[in-house]
Design a protein around this motif. Structure first.
Motif, PDB file in Angstrom:
ATOM      1  N   GLN A   1       0.848  -1.236  -0.015  1.00  0.00           N
ATOM      2  CA  GLN A   1      -0.134  -0.170   0.047  1.00  0.00           C
ATOM      3  C   GLN A   1       0.821   1.307   0.004  1.00  0.00           C
ATOM      4  O   GLN A   1       0.483   2.154  -0.590  1.00  0.00           O
ATOM      5  CB  GLN A   1      -1.002  -0.071   1.143  1.00  0.00           C
ATOM      6  CG  GLN A   1      -2.127  -1.021   1.070  1.00  0.00           C
ATOM      7  CD  GLN A   1      -2.981  -1.158   1.993  1.00  0.00           C
ATOM      8  OE1 GLN A   1      -2.615  -0.973   3.272  1.00  0.00           O
ATOM      9  NE2 GLN A   1      -4.257  -1.414   1.850  1.00  0.00           N
ATOM     10  N   LYS A   2       1.896   1.171   0.437  1.00  0.00           N
ATOM     11  CA  LYS A   2       3.099   2.323   0.520  1.00  0.00           C
ATOM     12  C   LYS A   2       3.514   2.523  -0.969  1.00  0.00           C
ATOM     13  O   LYS A   2       3.672   3.572  -1.271  1.00  0.00           O
ATOM     14  CB  LYS A   2       4.119   2.148   1.704  1.00  0.00           C
ATOM     15  CG  LYS A   2       5.129   3.200   1.405  1.00  0.00           C
ATOM     16  CD  LYS A   2       6.239   2.898   2.519  1.00  0.00           C
ATOM     17  CE  LYS A   2       7.273   3.824   2.590  1.00  0.00           C
ATOM     18  NZ  LYS A   2       8.561   3.510   3.390  1.00  0.00           N
ATOM     19  N   GLU A   3       3.935   1.586  -1.379  1.00  0.00           N
ATOM     20  CA  GLU A   3       4.730   1.571  -2.809  1.00  0.00           C
ATOM     21  C   GLU A   3       3.449   1.691  -3.916  1.00  0.00           C
ATOM     22  O   GLU A   3       3.993   2.101  -5.168  1.00  0.00           O
ATOM     23  CB  GLU A   3       5.587   0.205  -3.068  1.00  0.00           C
ATOM     24  CG  GLU A   3       6.694   0.398  -2.301  1.00  0.00           C
ATOM     25  CD  GLU A   3       7.562  -0.847  -2.527  1.00  0.00           C
ATOM     26  OE1 GLU A   3       7.237  -1.799  -3.371  1.00  0.00           O
ATOM     27  OE2 GLU A   3       8.747  -1.017  -1.759  1.00  0.00           O
ATOM     28  N   ASN A   4       2.483   1.554  -3.755  1.00  0.00           N
ATOM     29  CA  ASN A   4       1.496   1.786  -4.780  1.00  0.00           C
ATOM     30  C   ASN A   4       0.189   2.076  -4.116  1.00  0.00           C
ATOM     31  O   ASN A   4      -0.790   1.356  -3.714  1.00  0.00           O
ATOM     32  CB  ASN A   4       1.312   0.552  -5.612  1.00  0.00           C
ATOM     33  CG  ASN A   4       0.123   0.881  -6.891  1.00  0.00           C
ATOM     34  OD1 ASN A   4      -0.403   1.966  -7.017  1.00  0.00           O
ATOM     35  ND2 ASN A   4       0.219  -0.139  -7.937  1.00  0.00           N
ATOM     36  N   PRO A   5      -0.174   3.498  -4.192  1.00  0.00           N
ATOM     37  CA  PRO A   5      -1.304   4.108  -3.399  1.00  0.00           C
ATOM     38  C   PRO A   5      -2.527   3.671  -3.939  1.00  0.00           C
ATOM     39  O   PRO A   5      -3.714   4.031  -3.434  1.00  0.00           O
ATOM     40  CB  PRO A   5      -1.105   5.468  -3.718  1.00  0.00           C
ATOM     41  CG  PRO A   5      -0.077   5.694  -4.510  1.00  0.00           C
ATOM     42  CD  PRO A   5       0.726   4.401  -4.766  1.00  0.00           C
ATOM     43  N   ILE A   6      -2.843   3.158  -5.388  1.00  0.00           N
ATOM     44  CA  ILE A   6      -3.963   2.841  -5.741  1.00  0.00           C
ATOM     45  C   ILE A   6      -4.624   1.563  -5.152  1.00  0.00           C
ATOM     46  O   ILE A   6      -5.674   1.221  -5.099  1.00  0.00           O
ATOM     47  CB  ILE A   6      -4.239   2.743  -7.194  1.00  0.00           C
ATOM     48  CG1 ILE A   6      -3.242   1.595  -7.789  1.00  0.00           C
ATOM     49  CG2 ILE A   6      -3.707   4.014  -7.862  1.00  0.00           C
ATOM     50  CD1 ILE A   6      -3.694   1.090  -9.263  1.00  0.00           C
ATOM     51  N   VAL A   7      -3.600   0.503  -4.547  1.00  0.00           N
ATOM     52  CA  VAL A   7      -4.231  -0.560  -3.908  1.00  0.00           C
ATOM     53  C   VAL A   7      -5.009  -0.225  -2.496  1.00  0.00           C
ATOM     54  O   VAL A   7      -4.572   0.327  -1.827  1.00  0.00           O
ATOM     55  CB  VAL A   7      -2.872  -1.431  -3.461  1.00  0.00           C
ATOM     56  CG1 VAL A   7      -3.297  -2.580  -2.680  1.00  0.00           C
ATOM     57  CG2 VAL A   7      -2.065  -1.727  -4.695  1.00  0.00           C
ATOM     58  N   HIS A   8      -6.332  -0.629  -2.789  1.00  0.00           N
ATOM     59  CA  HIS A   8      -7.235  -0.518  -1.517  1.00  0.00           C
ATOM     60  C   HIS A   8      -7.602  -1.823  -1.036  1.00  0.00           C
ATOM     61  O   HIS A   8      -8.459  -1.958  -0.237  1.00  0.00           O
ATOM     62  CB  HIS A   8      -8.455   0.274  -2.106  1.00  0.00           C
ATOM     63  CG  HIS A   8      -9.156  -0.460  -3.349  1.00  0.00           C
ATOM     64  ND1 HIS A   8      -8.662  -0.270  -4.584  1.00  0.00           N
ATOM     65  CD2 HIS A   8     -10.223  -1.225  -3.247  1.00  0.00           C
ATOM     66  CE1 HIS A   8      -9.319  -0.802  -5.278  1.00  0.00           C
ATOM     67  NE2 HIS A   8     -10.416  -1.430  -4.762  1.00  0.00           N
ATOM     68  N   ASP A   9      -7.184  -2.934  -1.731  1.00  0.00           N
ATOM     69  CA  ASP A   9      -7.718  -4.302  -1.230  1.00  0.00           C
ATOM     70  C   ASP A   9      -6.784  -5.344  -1.207  1.00  0.00           C
ATOM     71  O   ASP A   9      -6.355  -5.651  -2.250  1.00  0.00           O
ATOM     72  CB  ASP A   9      -9.074  -4.612  -2.236  1.00  0.00           C
ATOM     73  CG  ASP A   9      -9.767  -5.946  -1.708  1.00  0.00           C
ATOM     74  OD1 ASP A   9      -9.373  -6.402  -0.532  1.00  0.00           O
ATOM     75  OD2 ASP A   9     -10.425  -6.358  -2.430  1.00  0.00           O
TER      76      ASP A   9
END
Length: 107
Positions: free
Chosen positions: A63-71
């Motif tokens: 989640q830190k390296e790719n902010p679009i990850v929500h799940d």
């Protein structure tokens, strides 16, 4: 009467295809450029360095390296991975101690 029903159905279908989100699920995703190549989702796509790490730590890094990850979801041995590809979703294949066993990737 059948012609009008088909026209209404085609309008509904066009709306659904053009909608960007329905209940948080992305319906239509156009490719974006990521480091010179076109991908469906922007940002980092996989995290091979997280194999052998605890699942909670892996979730934080992803989640830190790719902010679009929500799940971020856990997959235990023998569980099938859904075939649908959704930007912002990452599966962590973990063992019973919640240690990542397979390279996590977007989808």
């Amino acid at each position: 009467m059948e012609g009008k029903s088909m026209l209404k159905l085609s309008h509904v279908l066009a709306f659904l295809l053009l909608a960007s989100r329905i209940d948080g699920i992305e319906v239509l995703q156009l490719p974006v450029e990521n480091d010179g190549e076109f991908v469906l989702c922007p940002g980092k796509q996989s995290w091979p360095e997280l194999v052998g790490k605890p699942a909670e730590y892996a979730k934080q890094i992803i989640q830190k390296e790719n902010p679009i990850v929500h799940d971020v979801r856990h997959l235990f041995s023998g569980m099938p991975k859904p075939l649908s590809y959704i930007c912002g979703r990452v599966f962590l294949a973990v063992n019973f101690k919640l240690i990542v066993r397979v390279t996590p990737s977007m989808g």
